[in-house]
Design an enzyme around this catalytic site. Sequence first.
Site, PDB file in Angstrom:
ATOM      1  N   HIS A  15       0.861  -1.188   0.000  1.00 44.89           N
ATOM      2  CA  HIS A  15       0.000   0.000   0.000  1.00 44.89           C
ATOM      3  C   HIS A  15       0.894   1.234   0.000  1.00 44.89           C
ATOM      4  CE1 HIS A  15      -4.121   1.700   1.140  1.00 44.89           C
ATOM      5  NE2 HIS A  15      -3.335   2.747   0.967  1.00 44.89           N
ATOM      6  N   HIS A  17       1.295   4.880  -2.323  1.00 44.02           N
ATOM      7  CA  HIS A  17       0.827   5.773  -3.388  1.00 44.02           C
ATOM      8  C   HIS A  17       1.997   6.510  -4.027  1.00 44.02           C
ATOM      9  CE1 HIS A  17      -3.566   5.601  -2.510  1.00 44.02           C
ATOM     10  NE2 HIS A  17      -3.138   5.274  -1.301  1.00 44.02           N
ATOM     11  N   GLU A 200     -11.188   3.387   6.722  1.00 44.25           N
ATOM     12  CA  GLU A 200     -10.170   4.350   7.147  1.00 44.25           C
ATOM     13  C   GLU A 200     -10.802   5.490   7.939  1.00 44.25           C
ATOM     14  OE1 GLU A 200      -6.431   6.847   5.170  1.00 44.25           O
ATOM     15  OE2 GLU A 200      -8.006   6.052   3.869  1.00 44.25           O
TER      16      GLU A 200
END
Length: 330
Positions: A15, A17, A200
């Site tokens: 994970h 970005h 989240e």
Amino acid sequence: MNRFVAYNMPKIELHCHLDGSMSVDAVQRLLRKLGEEYSAEELAGRLRAPMDCGSLAEYLERFDLPIRCLQDADGLREAARDLAAAAAKENVRYLEVRFAPSFSTAQGLSVRTVLESVREGLSAAEQETGIVTGILACGMRNLDMETNLAMLKVAREFYGSGVVGCDLAGDERAYATARFADFFHRAKEYGMPYTIHAGECGSREEIRTALDFGASRIGHGIAMKGDADLMRECAAKRIGVELCPTSNLQTKAIRDIADYPLAEFLAAHVPVSVNTDNRTVSGTTCTDEFLRLSEAGMMNERISEQVYRDSVEMCFAPDDVKHRLLSALF
């Protein structure tokens, strides 16, 4: 666990970005090419979210400058190579890089060129360092379905040749996962595995929807904490959770590291990985994430090995790559 051990042990990152992980130096170089001059100190202040960030929405404001750097092929290649090379330096053996191709088309690039450019940058880093990489093509919650589906159609052409899967990212509080059934229906038709940012912002319903949509993994998933039924389902179906401790503290997904659910998830046999989310926006590395958990009494070498095994199981790499990654433990 000390820094030497955390730095040198083999790691998997699932994970991460691209835009939120561009180094200050890379952003400075690319903005200079656009005629924009910033000092390193000024950029660091604009790119890094504070630990007392008020919300996920405030956290996401830090992405504006990096996205401006990702509007041409050279910038995309440089950013991708820079990120993968940085991960390799701390012994990340496998890295899945996620980003929204549609966000890099503002100045005329096609989604195809965007994906090709990132793939080229990652390939260069693979050749230089030996790291293995894959691309997760992100649909965005704040974009219309037509744009997201058009992106996915092109990403499908790269599946198995750079692209390993897809994702849905963005502010789940403002744009509920339930709106995106068509996106995941299409991904399933294409045979592409997917992860979904969910849980989240405190909503277990978001996680439930992601599971109903057939997600192979859950991004963050913090709201699952305390929900025995959700944990039982994830454990039974081997649906992994991508944990990002520092980011979760910044966005107030959790209030204190002592409340982090790593041990709870492991005890429930939910597969977990430990990730940075955004290396620059969160001012972190994989090493830092393991150390943060270690200092909180949640991580040691035995648990880190379990996290590594879970991460290999969860990743979207081909089986032969998974076998090679597991051999790093022996």
